[in-house]
Write a protein that holds these residues in place. Structure first.
Motif, PDB file in Angstrom:
ATOM      1  N   ASN A 107      58.535  -0.042 -11.241  1.00 57.73           N
ATOM      2  CA  ASN A 107      59.184  -0.503 -12.463  1.00 57.73           C
ATOM      3  C   ASN A 107      58.566   0.091 -13.723  1.00 57.73           C
ATOM      4  N   GLU A 108      57.577   0.967 -13.552  1.00 60.87           N
ATOM      5  CA  GLU A 108      56.805   1.449 -14.689  1.00 60.87           C
ATOM      6  C   GLU A 108      57.341   2.737 -15.304  1.00 60.87           C
ATOM      7  N   ALA A 109      57.997   3.595 -14.511  1.00 61.01           N
ATOM      8  CA  ALA A 109      58.344   4.925 -15.026  1.00 61.01           C
ATOM      9  C   ALA A 109      59.390   5.587 -14.149  1.00 61.01           C
ATOM     10  N   GLU A 110      59.835   6.762 -14.593  1.00 59.01           N
ATOM     11  CA  GLU A 110      60.813   7.532 -13.830  1.00 59.01           C
ATOM     12  C   GLU A 110      60.177   8.203 -12.624  1.00 59.01           C
ATOM     13  N   TYR A 111      58.925   8.656 -12.799  1.00 55.74           N
ATOM     14  CA  TYR A 111      58.182   9.286 -11.711  1.00 55.74           C
ATOM     15  C   TYR A 111      56.918   8.478 -11.451  1.00 55.74           C
ATOM     16  N   ILE A 112      56.572   8.331 -10.176  1.00 54.23           N
ATOM     17  CA  ILE A 112      55.384   7.578  -9.781  1.00 54.23           C
ATOM     18  C   ILE A 112      54.458   8.527  -9.010  1.00 54.23           C
ATOM     19  N   ILE A 113      53.213   8.664  -9.501  1.00 56.01           N
ATOM     20  CA  ILE A 113      52.268   9.580  -8.859  1.00 56.01           C
ATOM     21  C   ILE A 113      50.986   8.817  -8.525  1.00 56.01           C
ATOM     22  N   PRO A 114      50.814   8.428  -7.256  1.00 56.21           N
ATOM     23  CA  PRO A 114      49.563   7.788  -6.851  1.00 56.21           C
ATOM     24  C   PRO A 114      48.444   8.828  -6.766  1.00 56.21           C
ATOM     25  N   LEU A 115      47.268   8.454  -7.280  1.00 57.09           N
ATOM     26  CA  LEU A 115      46.104   9.331  -7.243  1.00 57.09           C
ATOM     27  C   LEU A 115      44.943   8.574  -6.604  1.00 57.09           C
ATOM     28  N   LEU A 116      44.509   9.025  -5.441  1.00 65.17           N
ATOM     29  CA  LEU A 116      43.331   8.439  -4.803  1.00 65.17           C
ATOM     30  C   LEU A 116      42.156   9.388  -4.956  1.00 65.17           C
ATOM     31  N   ASP A 117      41.039   8.843  -5.381  1.00 67.05           N
ATOM     32  CA  ASP A 117      39.850   9.643  -5.635  1.00 67.05           C
ATOM     33  C   ASP A 117      39.358  10.301  -4.350  1.00 67.05           C
ATOM     34  N   ALA A 118      39.127  11.611  -4.406  1.00 67.20           N
ATOM     35  CA  ALA A 118      38.537  12.318  -3.275  1.00 67.20           C
ATOM     36  C   ALA A 118      37.058  12.560  -3.596  1.00 67.20           C
ATOM     37  N   ARG A 119      36.768  13.486  -4.491  1.00 64.23           N
ATOM     38  CA  ARG A 119      35.402  13.680  -4.982  1.00 64.23           C
ATOM     39  C   ARG A 119      35.473  14.638  -6.161  1.00 64.23           C
ATOM     40  N   ARG A 120      34.485  14.546  -7.026  1.00 64.67           N
ATOM     41  CA  ARG A 120      34.464  15.343  -8.249  1.00 64.67           C
ATOM     42  C   ARG A 120      35.820  15.222  -8.959  1.00 64.67           C
ATOM     43  N   MET A 121      36.510  16.329  -9.216  1.00 61.64           N
ATOM     44  CA  MET A 121      37.804  16.278  -9.889  1.00 61.64           C
ATOM     45  C   MET A 121      38.969  16.383  -8.895  1.00 61.64           C
ATOM     46  N   GLU A 122      38.718  16.079  -7.652  1.00 60.46           N
ATOM     47  CA  GLU A 122      39.757  16.195  -6.632  1.00 60.46           C
ATOM     48  C   GLU A 122      40.376  14.833  -6.339  1.00 60.46           C
ATOM     49  N   VAL A 123      41.674  14.843  -6.039  1.00 57.57           N
ATOM     50  CA  VAL A 123      42.391  13.628  -5.684  1.00 57.57           C
ATOM     51  C   VAL A 123      43.347  13.911  -4.531  1.00 57.57           C
ATOM     52  N   TYR A 124      43.743  12.834  -3.854  1.00 55.00           N
ATOM     53  CA  TYR A 124      44.881  12.876  -2.942  1.00 55.00           C
ATOM     54  C   TYR A 124      46.076  12.361  -3.736  1.00 55.00           C
ATOM     55  N   SER A 125      47.176  13.089  -3.694  1.00 55.97           N
ATOM     56  CA  SER A 125      48.325  12.681  -4.499  1.00 55.97           C
ATOM     57  C   SER A 125      49.636  12.995  -3.800  1.00 55.97           C
ATOM     58  N   ALA A 126      50.672  12.329  -4.262  1.00 60.90           N
ATOM     59  CA  ALA A 126      52.050  12.612  -3.871  1.00 60.90           C
ATOM     60  C   ALA A 126      52.914  12.223  -5.066  1.00 60.90           C
ATOM     61  N   VAL A 127      54.196  12.560  -5.016  1.00 63.09           N
ATOM     62  CA  VAL A 127      55.098  12.235  -6.130  1.00 63.09           C
ATOM     63  C   VAL A 127      56.332  11.530  -5.585  1.00 63.09           C
ATOM     64  N   PHE A 128      56.696  10.417  -6.249  1.00 65.48           N
ATOM     65  CA  PHE A 128      57.859   9.633  -5.853  1.00 65.48           C
ATOM     66  C   PHE A 128      58.743   9.363  -7.070  1.00 65.48           C
ATOM     67  N   SER A 129      60.017   9.175  -6.818  1.00 66.51           N
ATOM     68  CA  SER A 129      60.912   8.717  -7.876  1.00 66.51           C
ATOM     69  C   SER A 129      60.801   7.195  -7.972  1.00 66.51           C
ATOM     70  N   ASN A 130      61.414   6.614  -9.011  1.00 65.98           N
ATOM     71  CA  ASN A 130      61.348   5.155  -9.137  1.00 65.98           C
ATOM     72  C   ASN A 130      62.332   4.443  -8.206  1.00 65.98           C
ATOM     73  N   THR A 131      62.984   5.219  -7.339  1.00 67.37           N
ATOM     74  CA  THR A 131      63.819   4.633  -6.292  1.00 67.37           C
ATOM     75  C   THR A 131      63.196   4.845  -4.918  1.00 67.37           C
ATOM     76  N   SER A 132      61.893   5.196  -4.906  1.00 67.00           N
ATOM     77  CA  SER A 132      61.103   5.336  -3.685  1.00 67.00           C
ATOM     78  C   SER A 132      61.371   6.635  -2.930  1.00 67.00           C
ATOM     79  N   GLU A 133      62.074   7.568  -3.544  1.00 67.79           N
ATOM     80  CA  GLU A 133      62.308   8.865  -2.907  1.00 67.79           C
ATOM     81  C   GLU A 133      61.075   9.749  -3.080  1.00 67.79           C
ATOM     82  N   ARG A 134      60.637  10.359  -1.987  1.00 71.93           N
ATOM     83  CA  ARG A 134      59.493  11.258  -2.059  1.00 71.93           C
ATOM     84  C   ARG A 134      59.945  12.593  -2.645  1.00 71.93           C
ATOM     85  N   LEU A 135      59.321  13.002  -3.733  1.00 74.02           N
ATOM     86  CA  LEU A 135      59.683  14.241  -4.406  1.00 74.02           C
ATOM     87  C   LEU A 135      58.723  15.387  -4.099  1.00 74.02           C
ATOM     88  N   ARG A 136      57.528  15.051  -3.668  1.00 76.32           N
ATOM     89  CA  ARG A 136      56.545  16.070  -3.304  1.00 76.32           C
ATOM     90  C   ARG A 136      55.613  15.513  -2.254  1.00 76.32           C
TER      91      ARG A 136
END
Length: 223
Positions: A107-136
């Motif tokens: 409910n927050e935005a048009e695109y949702i990008i979860p970022l989980l800390d890996a280490r240093r400046m690295e993250v695990y990420s993916a991209v979703f639409s606000n309708t739960s569609e995986r975009l990346r």
């Protein structure tokens, strides 16, 4: 309608829930900064069963957050639920960790990008639409000032998870929404597990492994 035990251990949040028909009946979790899974996981399982007034033989499946995330957390969570599935002779369901985390922010935005800390400046990420569609698809990546610019330039974009704070330090964009305090939870695992149960989308308990995404590296001490 299924009764599913749900487990999330991919970050410092040790989280356990009982879900029925996608509705959470009981939830126990530790939103602390330290890993406590080995001490708390089985205690939390007992607690949620007691709170929901459910016996072990009433559990019809167990759902686990499959990763990516902490190597140790994933190993503890997956090995525990596999043992329970064997003992109770019930199916195992795996849930994508980043998709479950994204569910907290639709409910927050048009695109949702979860970022989980890996280490240093690295993250695990993916991209979703606000309708739960995986975009990346899920990636392990190093954050830069250009990261996710293609989404930020198109519309309001929410970043959620424990990797958000370090990204917020290096970008300024009016379309960026930062939700740094959120961690993956068994609550969203339960919501996603019901659909998989209905489809009988189960894992092979004997061969299932967590989605580590990267090899676990052990740094050997220097002589």
């Amino acid at each position: 309608m299924a009764t599913i035990l749900c487990v999330e251990t991919t970050t410092t949040n040790c989280s356990v829930a009982i879900a029925r028909d996608g509705e959470i009946l009981a939830l126990e979790e530790d939103m602390g900064v330290n890993y406590s899974h080995s001490e708390r996981l089985h205690k939390y399982i007992v607690k949620v069963l007691e709170k929901a007034s459910i016996e072990r033989n009433e559990i019809e499946a167990i759902a686990v957050s499959k990763g990516p995330g902490s190597y140790t957390g994933l190993r503890i969570g997956v090995s525990s639920v596999k043992g329970l599935c064997y003992a109770l002779d019930i199916p195992l369901i795996s849930v994508d960790t980043l998709k479950a985390l994204a569910n907290q922010a639709y409910n927050e935005a048009e695109y949702i990008i979860p970022l989980l800390d890996a280490r240093r400046m690295e993250v695990y990420s993916a991209v979703f639409s606000n309708t739960s569609e995986r975009l990346r698809e899920t990636q392990a990546e190093i954050l830069t000032t250009d990261s996710f610019s293609s989404y930020l330039n198109k519309g309001r974009t929410a970043f959620i998870g424990n990797g958000v704070e370090k990204f917020a330090e290096i970008i300024e964009n009016p379309n960026a929404v930062f939700l740094p305090k959120a961690l993956p939870s068994a609550r969203e695992v339960g919501e996603l597990a019901e659909e998989k149960f209905t489809k009988k989308d189960f894992e092979d308990v004997a061969y299932f492994e967590p989605y580590y995404l990267k090899d676990f590296l052990i740094n050997k001490p220097k002589k």
